[in-house]
Design a protein around this motif. Sequence first.
Motif, PDB file in Angstrom:
ATOM      1  N   GLU A 144       0.847  -1.197   0.000  1.00 36.88           N
ATOM      2  CA  GLU A 144       0.000   0.000   0.000  1.00 36.88           C
ATOM      3  C   GLU A 144       0.883   1.247   0.000  1.00 36.88           C
ATOM      4  OE1 GLU A 144      -3.064   2.521   2.799  1.00 36.88           O
ATOM      5  OE2 GLU A 144      -2.440   0.529   3.451  1.00 36.88           O
TER       6      GLU A 144
ATOM      7  N   SER B 293       3.855  -0.174  -9.698  1.00 34.00           N
ATOM      8  CA  SER B 293       2.415   0.089  -9.629  1.00 34.00           C
ATOM      9  C   SER B 293       2.042   1.568  -9.644  1.00 34.00           C
ATOM     10  CB  SER B 293       1.851  -0.536  -8.354  1.00 34.00           C
ATOM     11  OG  SER B 293       2.482   0.034  -7.216  1.00 34.00           O
ATOM     12  N   HIS B 294       2.997   2.461  -9.427  1.00 26.38           N
ATOM     13  CA  HIS B 294       2.717   3.899  -9.360  1.00 26.38           C
ATOM     14  C   HIS B 294       3.671   4.638 -10.309  1.00 26.38           C
ATOM     15  CE1 HIS B 294       0.616   2.603  -5.826  1.00 26.38           C
ATOM     16  NE2 HIS B 294       0.118   3.812  -5.660  1.00 26.38           N
TER      17      HIS B 294
ATOM     18  N   CYS C  70      -0.458  10.864 -11.144  1.00 22.62           N
ATOM     19  CA  CYS C  70       0.018   9.513 -10.858  1.00 22.62           C
ATOM     20  C   CYS C  70      -0.937   8.537 -11.538  1.00 22.62           C
ATOM     21  CB  CYS C  70       0.055   9.267  -9.356  1.00 22.62           C
ATOM     22  SG  CYS C  70       0.713   7.640  -8.913  1.00 22.62           S
ATOM     23  N   TYR C  71      -0.360   7.523 -12.168  1.00 22.47           N
ATOM     24  CA  TYR C  71      -1.138   6.516 -12.889  1.00 22.47           C
ATOM     25  C   TYR C  71      -0.783   5.126 -12.373  1.00 22.47           C
ATOM     26  CZ  TYR C  71      -1.752  10.353 -16.172  1.00 22.47           C
ATOM     27  OH  TYR C  71      -2.054  11.568 -16.731  1.00 22.47           O
ATOM     28  N   ASP C  72      -1.709   4.183 -12.547  1.00 20.06           N
ATOM     29  CA  ASP C  72      -1.395   2.792 -12.264  1.00 20.06           C
ATOM     30  C   ASP C  72      -0.741   2.181 -13.508  1.00 20.06           C
ATOM     31  OD1 ASP C  72      -3.428   2.080 -14.079  1.00 20.06           O
ATOM     32  OD2 ASP C  72      -4.812   1.428 -12.501  1.00 20.06           O
TER      33      ASP C  72
ATOM     34  N   TYR D  92      -4.445   4.303 -15.632  1.00 19.09           N
ATOM     35  CA  TYR D  92      -5.571   4.960 -14.967  1.00 19.09           C
ATOM     36  C   TYR D  92      -5.049   5.857 -13.849  1.00 19.09           C
ATOM     37  CZ  TYR D  92      -8.439   1.638 -17.483  1.00 19.09           C
ATOM     38  OH  TYR D  92      -9.030   0.908 -18.487  1.00 19.09           O
TER      39      TYR D  92
ATOM     40  N   GLN E  23      -4.409   7.568 -10.464  1.00 21.77           N
ATOM     41  CA  GLN E  23      -4.467   7.134  -9.063  1.00 21.77           C
ATOM     42  C   GLN E  23      -4.358   8.370  -8.169  1.00 21.77           C
ATOM     43  OE1 GLN E  23      -2.479   3.326  -7.845  1.00 21.77           O
ATOM     44  NE2 GLN E  23      -0.953   4.134  -9.249  1.00 21.77           N
ATOM     45  N   ASN E  24      -5.041   8.333  -7.056  1.00 19.44           N
ATOM     46  CA  ASN E  24      -4.881   9.384  -6.058  1.00 19.44           C
ATOM     47  C   ASN E  24      -3.566   9.138  -5.319  1.00 19.44           C
ATOM     48  OD1 ASN E  24      -5.492  11.558  -4.338  1.00 19.44           O
ATOM     49  ND2 ASN E  24      -6.336  10.142  -2.820  1.00 19.44           N
ATOM     50  N   LEU E  25      -2.711  10.144  -5.267  1.00 21.67           N
ATOM     51  CA  LEU E  25      -1.441  10.041  -4.551  1.00 21.67           C
ATOM     52  C   LEU E  25      -1.290  11.294  -3.695  1.00 21.67           C
ATOM     53  CD1 LEU E  25       1.128   8.302  -4.181  1.00 21.67           C
ATOM     54  CD2 LEU E  25       2.194   9.740  -5.925  1.00 21.67           C
TER      55      LEU E  25
END
Length: 128
Positions: free
Chosen positions: A2, A92-93, A108-110, A114, A116-118
Motif C-alpha cells: 500500500e 504500480s505507481h 500519478c497513474y497505475d 488509470y 491514481q490518487n497520490l
Amino acid sequence: MEIKGIERDALNFILKVSESTAPLEFAGLLHVDNGIITEVIILPGTESSNRSAIMKLFMMPNVKSVGSVHSHPSPNIKPSKADLQMFSKTGSHHIIVGEPFDEDSWRCYDRNGYVQNLPVLESEVNDR
C-alpha cells in the motif's frame, strides 16, 4: 504494498528536475520507504531526448522501487503507448510531469494508465 503518498520534498525534487532538464525528458524510479515515496532513483545510462527518456532497467540497484517518474516537455501528461509499456515493467505507481512543472501539472497513474490518487505528505523531517 500500500502506498500512502509521496513526500512533498520528493515531489518538489521531481518538479524542479523536470523543469531544469526541459525540453529533454527526465526519468527515474520511485523509492518507497514504509509505504511513502521518499526519493527518486536516477539510473546510470539513462538516455534523454525531447521525445523520450530511456532507462536502462538492467542497471537498477537493489532498492525498493514502487514505480517510475518522467517528464513530458509539454503540458500533455497523459501516458503514451510507450509509457504504458514502461509502466508494466517498473511497478504500480507512475508519475508524469508536464509544463509548467508546478503542483498542478503532474498525475500519478497505475500500470494500466488509470489515474491514481497520490496524496502529497509533509516530510517527517519537517514535522520534528
